[in-house]
Design a protein around this motif. Structure first.
Motif, PDB file in Angstrom:
ATOM      1  N   GLY A 177      31.339 -12.194  19.774  1.00  0.00           N
ATOM      2  CA  GLY A 177      32.790 -12.145  19.657  1.00  0.00           C
ATOM      3  C   GLY A 177      33.399 -13.527  19.510  1.00  0.00           C
ATOM      4  O   GLY A 177      34.272 -13.756  18.667  1.00  0.00           O
ATOM      5  N   TRP A 178      32.936 -14.463  20.330  1.00  0.00           N
ATOM      6  CA  TRP A 178      33.435 -15.845  20.262  1.00  0.00           C
ATOM      7  C   TRP A 178      33.128 -16.467  18.902  1.00  0.00           C
ATOM      8  O   TRP A 178      33.989 -17.135  18.299  1.00  0.00           O
ATOM      9  CB  TRP A 178      32.806 -16.662  21.381  1.00  0.00           C
ATOM     10  CG  TRP A 178      33.162 -18.123  21.329  1.00  0.00           C
ATOM     11  CD1 TRP A 178      34.374 -18.684  21.604  1.00  0.00           C
ATOM     12  CD2 TRP A 178      32.283 -19.191  20.981  1.00  0.00           C
ATOM     13  NE1 TRP A 178      34.309 -20.046  21.453  1.00  0.00           N
ATOM     14  CE2 TRP A 178      33.037 -20.396  21.068  1.00  0.00           C
ATOM     15  CE3 TRP A 178      30.931 -19.261  20.607  1.00  0.00           C
ATOM     16  CZ2 TRP A 178      32.483 -21.645  20.788  1.00  0.00           C
ATOM     17  CZ3 TRP A 178      30.381 -20.505  20.344  1.00  0.00           C
ATOM     18  CH2 TRP A 178      31.148 -21.675  20.427  1.00  0.00           C
ATOM     19  N   LEU A 179      31.913 -16.255  18.402  1.00  0.00           N
ATOM     20  CA  LEU A 179      31.542 -16.818  17.100  1.00  0.00           C
ATOM     21  C   LEU A 179      32.402 -16.242  15.981  1.00  0.00           C
ATOM     22  O   LEU A 179      32.874 -16.968  15.103  1.00  0.00           O
ATOM     23  CB  LEU A 179      30.059 -16.546  16.820  1.00  0.00           C
ATOM     24  CG  LEU A 179      29.053 -17.363  17.648  1.00  0.00           C
ATOM     25  CD1 LEU A 179      27.640 -16.839  17.442  1.00  0.00           C
ATOM     26  CD2 LEU A 179      29.133 -18.844  17.267  1.00  0.00           C
ATOM     27  N   VAL A 180      32.627 -14.924  16.006  1.00  0.00           N
ATOM     28  CA  VAL A 180      33.430 -14.294  14.968  1.00  0.00           C
ATOM     29  C   VAL A 180      34.881 -14.764  15.050  1.00  0.00           C
ATOM     30  O   VAL A 180      35.510 -15.069  14.028  1.00  0.00           O
ATOM     31  CB  VAL A 180      33.352 -12.754  15.081  1.00  0.00           C
ATOM     32  CG1 VAL A 180      34.389 -12.083  14.180  1.00  0.00           C
ATOM     33  CG2 VAL A 180      31.956 -12.275  14.705  1.00  0.00           C
ATOM     34  N   ASP A 181      35.419 -14.846  16.267  1.00  0.00           N
ATOM     35  CA  ASP A 181      36.806 -15.279  16.426  1.00  0.00           C
ATOM     36  C   ASP A 181      37.001 -16.740  16.028  1.00  0.00           C
ATOM     37  O   ASP A 181      38.055 -17.112  15.506  1.00  0.00           O
ATOM     38  CB  ASP A 181      37.260 -15.094  17.881  1.00  0.00           C
ATOM     39  CG  ASP A 181      37.465 -13.627  18.242  1.00  0.00           C
ATOM     40  OD1 ASP A 181      37.703 -12.821  17.329  1.00  0.00           O
ATOM     41  OD2 ASP A 181      37.379 -13.299  19.441  1.00  0.00           O
ATOM     42  N   SER A 182      36.001 -17.580  16.289  1.00  0.00           N
ATOM     43  CA  SER A 182      36.166 -19.017  16.040  1.00  0.00           C
ATOM     44  C   SER A 182      35.740 -19.432  14.638  1.00  0.00           C
ATOM     45  O   SER A 182      36.343 -20.342  14.052  1.00  0.00           O
ATOM     46  CB  SER A 182      35.379 -19.832  17.076  1.00  0.00           C
ATOM     47  OG  SER A 182      33.991 -19.527  17.009  1.00  0.00           O
ATOM     48  N   MET A 183      34.725 -18.777  14.067  1.00  0.00           N
ATOM     49  CA  MET A 183      34.204 -19.176  12.758  1.00  0.00           C
ATOM     50  C   MET A 183      34.623 -18.242  11.632  1.00  0.00           C
ATOM     51  O   MET A 183      34.547 -18.616  10.457  1.00  0.00           O
ATOM     52  CB  MET A 183      32.670 -19.266  12.817  1.00  0.00           C
ATOM     53  CG  MET A 183      32.139 -20.285  13.805  1.00  0.00           C
ATOM     54  SD  MET A 183      30.328 -20.337  13.853  1.00  0.00           S
ATOM     55  CE  MET A 183      29.964 -20.908  12.190  1.00  0.00           C
ATOM     56  N   GLY A 184      35.026 -17.034  11.983  1.00  0.00           N
ATOM     57  CA  GLY A 184      35.412 -16.079  10.942  1.00  0.00           C
ATOM     58  C   GLY A 184      34.312 -15.067  10.681  1.00  0.00           C
ATOM     59  O   GLY A 184      33.119 -15.411  10.622  1.00  0.00           O
TER      60      GLY A 184
ATOM     61  N   ASN B 231      42.873 -18.429   8.178  1.00  0.00           N
ATOM     62  CA  ASN B 231      41.766 -19.363   8.362  1.00  0.00           C
ATOM     63  C   ASN B 231      41.434 -19.462   9.844  1.00  0.00           C
ATOM     64  O   ASN B 231      42.286 -19.850  10.638  1.00  0.00           O
ATOM     65  CB  ASN B 231      42.157 -20.745   7.820  1.00  0.00           C
ATOM     66  CG  ASN B 231      40.976 -21.712   7.824  1.00  0.00           C
ATOM     67  OD1 ASN B 231      39.903 -21.396   8.331  1.00  0.00           O
ATOM     68  ND2 ASN B 231      41.194 -22.886   7.255  1.00  0.00           N
ATOM     69  N   PRO B 232      40.198 -19.118  10.234  1.00  0.00           N
ATOM     70  CA  PRO B 232      39.843 -19.159  11.655  1.00  0.00           C
ATOM     71  C   PRO B 232      39.602 -20.559  12.185  1.00  0.00           C
ATOM     72  O   PRO B 232      39.276 -20.724  13.353  1.00  0.00           O
ATOM     73  CB  PRO B 232      38.555 -18.328  11.709  1.00  0.00           C
ATOM     74  CG  PRO B 232      37.930 -18.554  10.371  1.00  0.00           C
ATOM     75  CD  PRO B 232      39.079 -18.662   9.399  1.00  0.00           C
ATOM     76  N   ALA B 233      39.747 -21.581  11.320  1.00  0.00           N
ATOM     77  CA  ALA B 233      39.418 -22.943  11.737  1.00  0.00           C
ATOM     78  C   ALA B 233      40.236 -23.393  12.943  1.00  0.00           C
ATOM     79  O   ALA B 233      39.799 -24.221  13.742  1.00  0.00           O
ATOM     80  CB  ALA B 233      39.654 -23.909  10.581  1.00  0.00           C
ATOM     81  N   SER B 234      41.435 -22.830  13.098  1.00  0.00           N
ATOM     82  CA  SER B 234      42.292 -23.224  14.214  1.00  0.00           C
ATOM     83  C   SER B 234      41.688 -22.852  15.565  1.00  0.00           C
ATOM     84  O   SER B 234      42.017 -23.442  16.588  1.00  0.00           O
ATOM     85  CB  SER B 234      43.670 -22.563  14.081  1.00  0.00           C
ATOM     86  OG  SER B 234      43.532 -21.152  14.056  1.00  0.00           O
ATOM     87  N   ASN B 235      40.794 -21.864  15.569  1.00  0.00           N
ATOM     88  CA  ASN B 235      40.145 -21.443  16.813  1.00  0.00           C
ATOM     89  C   ASN B 235      38.779 -22.095  17.012  1.00  0.00           C
ATOM     90  O   ASN B 235      38.131 -21.888  18.024  1.00  0.00           O
ATOM     91  CB  ASN B 235      39.971 -19.919  16.840  1.00  0.00           C
ATOM     92  CG  ASN B 235      41.298 -19.196  16.944  1.00  0.00           C
ATOM     93  OD1 ASN B 235      42.245 -19.705  17.507  1.00  0.00           O
ATOM     94  ND2 ASN B 235      41.357 -18.002  16.378  1.00  0.00           N
ATOM     95  N   ALA B 236      38.322 -22.854  16.013  1.00  0.00           N
ATOM     96  CA  ALA B 236      36.944 -23.351  16.027  1.00  0.00           C
ATOM     97  C   ALA B 236      36.690 -24.323  17.181  1.00  0.00           C
ATOM     98  O   ALA B 236      35.567 -24.436  17.663  1.00  0.00           O
ATOM     99  CB  ALA B 236      36.614 -24.014  14.695  1.00  0.00           C
TER     100      ALA B 236
END
Length: 408
Positions: free
Chosen positions: A73-80, A197-202
């Motif tokens: 979940g963390w990987l999907v939320d942070s990287m897309g 763009n999920p980069a903001s959560n990366a």
């Protein structure tokens, strides 16, 4: 006239993103069901494994998946979801090729575990992509249609896996699984690029809540109990049917289950969107209790087939309903974590099942095991009432408010 206007105002559900995600999800689940029903028998025949070792060869997939769920979940939320999906589908293709060259039981277990890790990440990613494409006002309905891919895989996979392994051999089955994995990877390249763009959560640091989101934990623990019961069906139905001379009924079990699942999905998703969670969960729990009880007392093939019908109305109703609940419990930017939390706890049940239930079946027999699982499902239904069923979130009014908030 008003109904026509209401129908016309419905937001579109079957978008290109939704349909491509559906096909990828179906292919992944088909590979899973092709292999899970034959793996224990494969371990016994090819490597003379004991029942316990054969059970672990099958469940090592879920062990790997359970480990990966903690971070998916963390990987999907942070990287897309798109980036994670590409990478993990490629790994799935490699592991499917690995089955062809694994020459020892240990090697098979390692390949299964790696396959499970990649599958967990990919399934979280593709579900998040699909949920992002589903209109909030049609959340349960869209989730139901999306998980029809799982249903079809359930119907086709076990029977096809058994047929291919017995008539063409295990090598042909593994080659076919590899081909499906490659097709899934090709389909991923047709997914449209996301608008956000999920980069903001990366840069967000990994936290404990990225493993198990607190608001999804209650419904996830309910799914853990249901997953434990489901493990008894997908892992041991084949052995049970051979032992009790019910192989014809077992052959039609998953087809009957799929038929009833698909029939139910056409209206139960809309029921949940408009009437709340409780009626749908109640239908699912009662039907699954009946399914497992029928398996426990089955003396004829027709009883196993009827049990399959109730399995579709039971587990096939509960799983998508809980997925819709989980997505509704978290904000949009934590959707991957919400989905992975539910999958993680469900996988714990599926992973513990073959080991724990194999021990019970060895000492008490399969019939008593299924009767015990029927009682467990009933207990799970009572547990649901206390952890979710009495909360405002389960009521129709709250579902409609949540829908509006998501749209805003």
């Amino acid at each position: 006239m008003a109904s026509k206007q209401s129908s016309a105002a419905k937001p579109r559900l079957f978008t290109p993103t939704f349909l491509v995600a559906w096909l990828i999800n179906f292919s992944m689940f088909l590979v899973f069901y092709l292999l899970v029903t034959i793996m224990a028998l494969y371990a016994v025949k090819e490597f003379s494994a004991s029942n316990a070792a054969a059970g672990f060869a099958s469940s090592s997939f879920v062990v790997g998946a359970t480990f990966a769920r903690m971070f998916s979940g963390w990987l999907v939320d942070s990287m897309g979801g798109r980036k994670i999906l590409f990478t993990t589908l490629a790994v799935i293709a490699v592991t499917c090729a690995g089955y062809l060259v694994a020459g020892t039981l240990v090697a098979v277990i390692i390949v299964r575990a790696l396959h499970g890790i990649a599958y967990a990440l990919a399934s979280t990613a593709v579900m998040a992509i699909a949920q992002g494409a589903i209109p909030s006002s049609r959340r349960a309905e869209g989730t139901g249609y999306f998980t029809m891919g799982n249903t079809l895989a359930t119907a086709i996979g076990p029977a096809l896996g058994l047929a291919m392994s017995s008539s063409l051999g295990y090598t042909s089955l593994f080659v076919f699984s590899l081909a499906l994995a490659v097709v899934s990877l090709g389909l991923a390249f047709t997914l449209p690029k996301p608008d956000t763009n999920p980069a903001s959560n990366a840069s967000k640091k990994f936290q404990l809540s990225d493993i198990v989101h607190p608001t999804v934990l209650p419904i996830g623990s309910f799914m853990l109990l249901i997953g434990l019961a489901y493990a008894g069906v997908i892992t041991f139905l084949n052995q049970y049917s051979v032992q009790e001379n019910l192989t014809t009924g077992a052959g039609f079990f998953f087809l009957a289950s799929a038929f009833s699942m698909i029939s139910a999905r056409t209206f139960l998703g809309r029921l949940q969107d408009h009437r709340g969670d409780n009626p749908v969960i109640a239908i699912g729990v009662v039907c699954y209790v009946i399914c497992l009880a029928l398996l426990g007392i089955a003396t004829s093939d027709w009883m196993v087939v009827v049990a399959g019908i109730f399995s579709g109305l039971g587990y096939g109703t509960i799983a998508p309903a809980c997925q819709a609940i989980a997505v509704r419990c978290v904000p949009a930017h934590k959707m991957g974590t919400g989905i992975s939390t539910l999958f993680l706890l469900s996988d714990v049940g599926l992973g513990l099942g073959p080991i724990l239930l194999g021990y019970i079946a060895s000492n008490s027999g399969f019939a008593m095991m299924y009767l015990g699982l029927s009682a467990l499902t009933l207990i799970a239904g009572i547990y649901y009432i206390f952890i979710h069923g009495r909360k405002p979130q389960s009521k129709p009014h709250h579902v409609q408010i949540a829908t509006v908030e998501k749209i805003d």
